[in-house]
Design an enzyme around this catalytic site. Structure first.
Site, PDB file in Angstrom:
ATOM      1  N   ASP A 118       0.804  -1.221   0.000  1.00  0.00           N
ATOM      2  CA  ASP A 118       0.000   0.000   0.000  1.00  0.00           C
ATOM      3  C   ASP A 118       0.842   1.280   0.000  1.00  0.00           C
ATOM      4  O   ASP A 118       0.708   2.122  -0.890  1.00  0.00           O
ATOM      5  CB  ASP A 118      -0.955  -0.051   1.205  1.00  0.00           C
ATOM      6  CG  ASP A 118      -1.767   1.200   1.414  1.00  0.00           C
ATOM      7  OD1 ASP A 118      -1.178   2.266   1.687  1.00  0.00           O
ATOM      8  OD2 ASP A 118      -3.002   1.133   1.341  1.00  0.00           O
TER       9      ASP A 118
ATOM     10  N   VAL B  82      -5.256   2.483   0.134  1.00  0.00           N
ATOM     11  CA  VAL B  82      -5.159   1.868  -1.191  1.00  0.00           C
ATOM     12  C   VAL B  82      -5.492   0.384  -1.108  1.00  0.00           C
ATOM     13  O   VAL B  82      -6.193  -0.162  -1.972  1.00  0.00           O
ATOM     14  CB  VAL B  82      -3.773   2.102  -1.806  1.00  0.00           C
ATOM     15  CG1 VAL B  82      -3.617   1.327  -3.114  1.00  0.00           C
ATOM     16  CG2 VAL B  82      -3.554   3.595  -2.064  1.00  0.00           C
ATOM     17  N   ASP B  83      -5.013  -0.291  -0.074  1.00  0.00           N
ATOM     18  CA  ASP B  83      -5.388  -1.695   0.130  1.00  0.00           C
ATOM     19  C   ASP B  83      -6.902  -1.847   0.248  1.00  0.00           C
ATOM     20  O   ASP B  83      -7.508  -2.741  -0.372  1.00  0.00           O
ATOM     21  CB  ASP B  83      -4.745  -2.241   1.408  1.00  0.00           C
ATOM     22  CG  ASP B  83      -3.377  -2.854   1.169  1.00  0.00           C
ATOM     23  OD1 ASP B  83      -3.105  -3.290   0.043  1.00  0.00           O
ATOM     24  OD2 ASP B  83      -2.581  -2.907   2.123  1.00  0.00           O
ATOM     25  N   MET B  84      -7.521  -1.011   1.072  1.00  0.00           N
ATOM     26  CA  MET B  84      -8.962  -1.136   1.283  1.00  0.00           C
ATOM     27  C   MET B  84      -9.730  -0.828   0.007  1.00  0.00           C
ATOM     28  O   MET B  84     -10.698  -1.527  -0.335  1.00  0.00           O
ATOM     29  CB  MET B  84      -9.406  -0.217   2.423  1.00  0.00           C
ATOM     30  CG  MET B  84      -8.755  -0.517   3.764  1.00  0.00           C
ATOM     31  SD  MET B  84      -9.003  -2.223   4.343  1.00  0.00           S
ATOM     32  CE  MET B  84     -10.765  -2.197   4.697  1.00  0.00           C
TER      33      MET B  84
END
Length: 420
Positions: free
Chosen positions: A156, A184-186
């Protein structure tokens, strides 16, 4: 620090309500954040998600250090609700055979291994799709599965940095700042969930599944949004504006005499309402330095100082009452502790506790998605490592105790597997 009040047990859903993804079988090879966030959303709305973990430690997030309860970390518990957990050592041929059998009966596979891992195990899309042409297979990676960057590892904050996203966060006189939560991961997890649902809808029309891909770098670049679009239009590199987009003096954090708050008066109508109905300064609408948005931006430091001085004269709750009466977009600037104890969280039933095999109960943050006819399933805590191995092998593959024992003897379920 105020103690968190006891969390309520969750009110169960209506017993006769259907689920949106009933009878959908998902085989989940994901770990860490983006992939588990994707598959948790599918599980929340009725998909049967079988989470496959390495028996030696399992998902990396099990060992994250934020906090733990019942032997599980906050990170792991927050990303793996409503899943069935099994262990398979994919370096053992018999374990790969089990994985292929599960995939053969699945609707969806999700994986976020490094490039080449699924191919090495013979579990990549091209290897498994011929025996299950209706399969929707989702790959999540940092830079995609093809091209010159496919082998690059990435996380991320790396993609926040490289995409330009991080350059937009922070204050003008400071360095770029990554977001606290792995945004960004989520967002990649949510996008992957969307892509899977799109492919499932397409399957109903075209009759077969497909391979879908989502990359963290692509999501981070897309999330630059209108800042990125503005650069493409005018060639000007956007900067950092802290808490005030484009430096707007009527958007951002201000301090009352006893605490901070955030206002968002981003247009002329709201600005006029703020200075006349709340601050009792109608002269700030006729002063030529501040009469239009363009002029306010050009003279932002002067206007910000005037507004800040006015707000400093009275208490927070008095300003909040005035701004709410004037319908000004305003909010308390809360810590996590304050936000989780706030009336908005309580009245909207955002938090609960749910049973856990070792801890008794663990906290639960409700899914943010609401559906009137097919609500989320009643949440079940993230599985213990290998907790459902025997159940999955018996129910989905028809294995009996002797076959499971023989499989365990090969090491396919882990060196010391004895769970039921």
């Amino acid at each position: 620090m105020a103690a968190m009040p006891p969390l309520p047990e969750r009110m169960p859903r209506s017993k006769d309500a259907p689920t949106a993804l009933e009878n959908l079988l998902v085989v989940d090879f994901t770990r860490v954040v983006a992939g588990p966030a994707c598959t948790q959303s599918l599980a929340d709305f009725g998909a049967e998600v079988i989470k496959i973990e390495n028996p030696e430690g399992g998902d990396d997030t099990r060992a994250y250090e934020h906090a733990e309860i019942g032997g599980e970390s906050a990170a792991y518990l927050s990303l793996n609700r409503n899943k069935l957990g099994i262990t398979l050592d994919l370096t053992v041929p018999d374990a790969r055979d089990v994985a292929r059998e599960l995939i053969q009966g699945a609707d969806v596979v999700v994986e976020n291994f490094s490039a080449g891992v699924m191919e090495k195990f013979g579990l990549d899309y091209n290897s498994v799709a011929p025996s299950n042409p209706r399969l929707v297979y989702c790959s999540i990676s940092a830079y995609g599965r093809k091209g010159p960057f496919a082998l690059r590892p990435g996380f991320d904050p790396i993609t926040q940095a490289e995409s330009g996203f991080m350059s937009l966060n922070g204050f003008p006189d400071g360095p770029p700042v990554r977001t606290g939560p792995p945004i960004v991961d989520m967002a990649t997890g949510m996008s992957a969930c969307n892509a899977i649902l799109f492919a499932l809808l397409a399957r109903e029309r075209i009759g077969h599944g497909q391979h879908v891909e989502v990359a963290l770098f692509d999501i981070a670049m897309a999330m630059t949004g209108f800042y990125g679009m503005a650069y493409l239009i005018n060639g000007s590199n956007p900067g950092r504006y802290g808490n005030s987009p484009n430096g707007s003096p009527s958007v951002g954090v201000y301090e009352a005499s006893d605490g901070p708050f955030y206002i968002a008066c981003a247009n002329d109508r709201l600005y006029r309402r703020l200075v006349t109905e709340v601050l009792n300064r109608p002269d700030l609408t006729t002063d030529r330095r501040f009469a239009t948005r363009r002029e306010r931006s050009a003279n932002k430091e002067q206007l910000r100082a005037i507004i800040a001085e006015a707000f400093s004269r009275d208490r927070l709750e008095n300003w909040m009452a005035k701004m709410k009466a004037a319908n000004i977009p305003v909010g308390y600037l809360r810590t996590v502790e304050q936000g989780f104890n706030a009336p908005e969280a309580r009245e909207r039933h955002r938090l609960s506790r749910i049973p856990h095999a070792l801890a008794g109960f663990v906290p639960n943050i409700e899914t943010p998605l609401g559906m009137s006819l097919t609500p989320a399933v009643d949440p079940i805590a993230a599985p213990l490592l290998g907790e459902h191995t025997k159940d999955v092998l018996c129910r989905h593959l028809g294995y009996d105790d002797n076959r499971i024992a023989a499989l365990a003897a090969t090491g396919a379920l882990g060196k010391d597997w004895s769970r039921g």
